[in-house]
Design a protein around this motif. Structure first.
Motif, PDB file in Angstrom:
ATOM      1  N   THR B  60       1.008  -1.068  -0.037  1.00 44.82           N
ATOM      2  CA  THR B  60      -0.045  -0.084   0.089  1.00 44.82           C
ATOM      3  C   THR B  60       0.801   1.160   0.217  1.00 44.82           C
ATOM      4  O   THR B  60       0.754   2.219  -0.786  1.00 44.82           O
ATOM      5  CB  THR B  60      -0.974  -0.169   1.136  1.00 44.82           C
ATOM      6  N   GLN B  99      -7.912   0.525  -0.412  1.00 44.03           N
ATOM      7  CA  GLN B  99      -8.304  -0.440   0.221  1.00 44.03           C
ATOM      8  C   GLN B  99      -9.206  -0.703   1.385  1.00 44.03           C
ATOM      9  O   GLN B  99     -10.083  -1.445   1.277  1.00 44.03           O
ATOM     10  CB  GLN B  99      -6.825  -1.260   0.900  1.00 44.03           C
ATOM     11  N   ASP B 175      -5.959  -1.360  -4.840  1.00 45.27           N
ATOM     12  CA  ASP B 175      -5.315  -2.135  -3.794  1.00 45.27           C
ATOM     13  C   ASP B 175      -6.383  -2.982  -3.315  1.00 45.27           C
ATOM     14  O   ASP B 175      -7.470  -2.778  -2.813  1.00 45.27           O
ATOM     15  CB  ASP B 175      -5.309  -0.903  -2.523  1.00 45.27           C
TER      16      ASP B 175
END
Ligand code: ATP
Ligand code: MG
Lengths: 279, 381
Positions: B60, B99, B175
């Protein structure tokens, strides 16, 4: 058995507590409808003190002054407090951040007498140096109120921002929004409930304040709490009971609305939390 | 001389090709913790590049540096030849799917998806058209008026995907884009991602935990560990020729045996292992001295299990007994214990229906494991 005993005990204690809190207020409200001029003597139901109140020019003047101060104060305190909160949470670790954050919360714990005294000193010095403010009154009270109520707003905004995930603002930037757009499209709408709560808090606190206003006010500028205090110092008066009843009503409404907003905000946050837990 | 026409599919082989994204010795430190450690990476136009690695290895963080939310502590990032170090996120030709999804809670699905197009000042009609198409693609048309908190986890993920895709950026950073989708939707979306990549020439950088997804989707995969790249290569390269034990274990599973090189020829090596006590004959040379410690990795599906001894040059054959069996439908996995108590995993397709409900092998059966000289890989780290 044991349980029953305990709950009865709790019930009794709660009743006492409530009574302690609310009987004085209820008495005040009841006596405001007393016909008799001598407060503790019940002379029958009447609304005559309300009439007296509404016909008194002094009372009206102070009501208007108080409302004006409270409104202007709430407006500026919300803006400045929000900006301060944003600066503290969102602009990273700028130089002097810790000092700033400490300083902004100082008015929350400072004794009001000190705040009032220091502000009075400042106004007098300013007048010596620049000739402004030439007369203490509405302006000085408002400025004084802004200095302490913006601290409360900043704290509310800070906690709201800390709970608000920063990735929303990043996502907006990622989608092409310039920082100012991010502020108006994402940050401020999400902060709106906090700002409203802050506004209401600043408004009620200004309406409540007696000490700081007494320090920085000048001749002729009498806020509502100042008026009440000066009148009852020489003895209880039924028209002041009526006035206090009205204030209780207004403040209660404000507090209820603020609580409701906070509650909704809390629920919203729980929902958001649940959202991120599910994944 | 490699065939130049192959380069269209494999631009990273082309010495002439300019990478579209170039990461040049980039590091990121948080305090004294190093999240990304001096990585170099070149991603070419139209690639679907996967970042694979355990939790907390810096995937990330790397994406966030590409998107512009973190500035590299050192090093440079170029996109389309432009140095991105001072370009703010809103001016980069990149969109990212977070994410955490990062859906705007005060906007409904439709407004969330349209937000990026609005910021670009696209005409209202076109915005509506593109939002409609995108919502249809992710099967969210009937939820368009809902707020994010009224959606399920998978639906929210699809909104996030739609919001990133609708802008048709040159680079899309995803992500973990498909983690919360069910199998059918996941396959549809994978297919759709590949479609978009084909049609629009979008370059994808995808973070995933799902190695199968990475294998099917990607043109190339980078395996990350502790902020570094362990290996970058095509799915086949990574799977068939892992360079380290970590990669071999991370992509698929592998039996790993420690041993020493006893013979190092130009076209073969022989490794003597203690557990299991046998010699491995491997038909690719390694540039390492005889006597050095190495590991031999053999994938479970490359091992043949049978009840009769077979012979590949007398090597690469071990006797053992079946310790455990797992029936997986198409496949069965066997765990075989050799005489010196080493456990070896084998998967073998169930070709015939089990007779009388019995599998070909049974618990405690004596079996022979064998594999070809080309099936094992020598690893030095
Ligand atoms: N802002 C930050 N401050 C300090 N440490 C950070 C910060 N952001 C990330 N890290 C650390 O950097 C490391 C890499 O984080 P990153 O989010 O890139 O992991 P990841 O590979 O995406 O993991 P996952 O698969 O769990 O999402 C982690 O150890 C994390 O704790
Ligand atoms: Mg991550």
């Amino acid at each position: 058995m044991n349980n029953g005993k305990r709950s009865r005990f709790l019930f009794t204690v709660t009743c006492f507590g409530m009574a302690f809190l609310y009987i004085p207020m209820i008495m005040l409200i009841v006596y405001s409808f007393n016909y008799s001029k001598i407060v503790p003597v019940w002379g029958g139901f009447s609304t005559r003190w309300y009439t007296v109140l509404f016909e008194s020019e002094v009372v009206w003047k102070s009501v208007i002054l108080s409302l004006k101060v409270a409104t202007v104060n709430a407006f500026f305190a919300t803006i400045i407090g929000t900006l301060a909160g944003l600066a503290l949470v969102r602009f990273g670790r700028f130089k002097g951040r810790t000092l700033f954050s400490g300083m902004i919360t100082a008015p929350l714990v400072m004794p009001e007498v000190i705040t009032g005294l220091s502000l009075l000193l400042m106004f007098i010095t300013l007048k010596e140096l620049f000739g402004w403010p030439d007369k203490r009154g509405f302006t000085t009270i408002t400025i004084a109120h802004i200095t302490f109520s913006m601290a409360f707003v900043a704290v509310i905004i800070q906690s709201r921002l800390a709970g608000m995930a920063q990735d929303l603002e990043e996502a907006a930037q990622d989608l092409g929004a310039k920082p100012f757009r991010v502020l108006t499209d994402i940050t401020l709408p999400l902060l709106a409930p906090g700002m409203l709560a802050g506004w209401l808090l600043a408004f009620t606190m200004s309406l409540d304040d007696l000490i700081i206003a007494s320090f920085v006010s000048g001749p002729g500028a009498v806020t509502l709490p100042m008026l009440i205090y000066s009148r009852v110092r020489v003895g209880l008066r039924p028209d002041i009971n009526a006035l206090a009843t009205i204030i209780i009503l207004v403040v209660a409404t404000g507090v209820l609305i603020a609580a409701w907003i906070m509650f909704r905000q809390q629920k919203q946050r729980q929902l958001e939390l649940q959202m991120s837990d599910e994944d | 001389m490699p065939d130049p026409s192959n380069y269209t599919d494999r631009p990273w082989m082309d010495p002439e090709a300019e990478p579209f994204i170039k990461v040049q010795s980039v590091s990121k430190h948080f305090g004294d913790f190093t999240a990304v450690d001096n990585v170099d990476l070149e991603i070419y136009k139209g690639e679907l590049f996967s970042l694979l690695g355990g939790s907390g290895c810096g995937k990330t963080t790397l994406l966030r540096m590409l998107a512009g939310f973190e500035t590299p502590s050192s090093g440079y990032i170029f996109i389309d030849g432009v140095n991105m170090n001072d370009v703010p996120p809103y001016e980069r030709p990149i969109n990212m799917m977070f994410q955490s999804y990062a859906l705007f809670p005060h906007m409904n699905v439709e407004k969330n998806v349209a937000y990026g197009l609005r910021r670009d000042g696209i005409a209202g009609d076109e915005i509506n058209q593109r939002v409609d198409d995108m919502l249809a693609m992710v099967e969210l048309t009937q939820f368009r008026k809902r707020k994010p908190h009224q959606l399920s986890g998978g639906q929210r993920q699809r909104v996030a995907l739609a919001r990133a895709l609708v802008k048709q950026p040159k680079v899309l950073l995803l992500d973990e884009p498909l983690a919360a989708l069910d199998k059918r939707l996941r396959e549809n979306t994978q297919f759709e991602l590949m479609n978009i990549q084909d049609q629009l020439g979008v370059t994808f950088v995808v973070v995933t935990h799902d190695q199968e997804e990475a294998m099917t989707l990607s043109t190339r995969i980078a395996v990350m560990d502790a902020g570094r790249f362990m290996q970058i290569g095509t799915p086949t390269e990574i799977y068939e020729f892992p360079e380290s034990r970590l990669v071999a274990n991370f992509i698929g599973s592998a039996n790993m045996f420690q041993g020493r090189i006893t013979e190092n020829g130009p076209d073969h090596v022989i490794v003597q292992c203690k557990q299991p006590d046998c010699e491995f004959y491997i038909d690719h040379g390694v540039s390492i001295q005889e006597g050095n410690k190495v590991w031999v990795a053999v994938r479970p599906e490359k091992i043949t299990i049978s009840s009769e001894a077979s012979d590949y040059n007398g090597n690469n054959c071990i006797k053992g007994i079946v310790h455990d069996i797992g029936y997986l439908g198409k496949l069965s996995t066997y765990r075989v214990k050799t005489a010196d108590e080493t456990l070896i995993d084998v998967t073998s397709p169930n070709l015939a229906r089990p007779k009388d409900g019995n599998l070909a092998m049974d618990w405690d059966d004596e079996v022979y494991l064998s594999w070809e000289a080309s099936s094992a890989v020598v690893l030095t780290k």
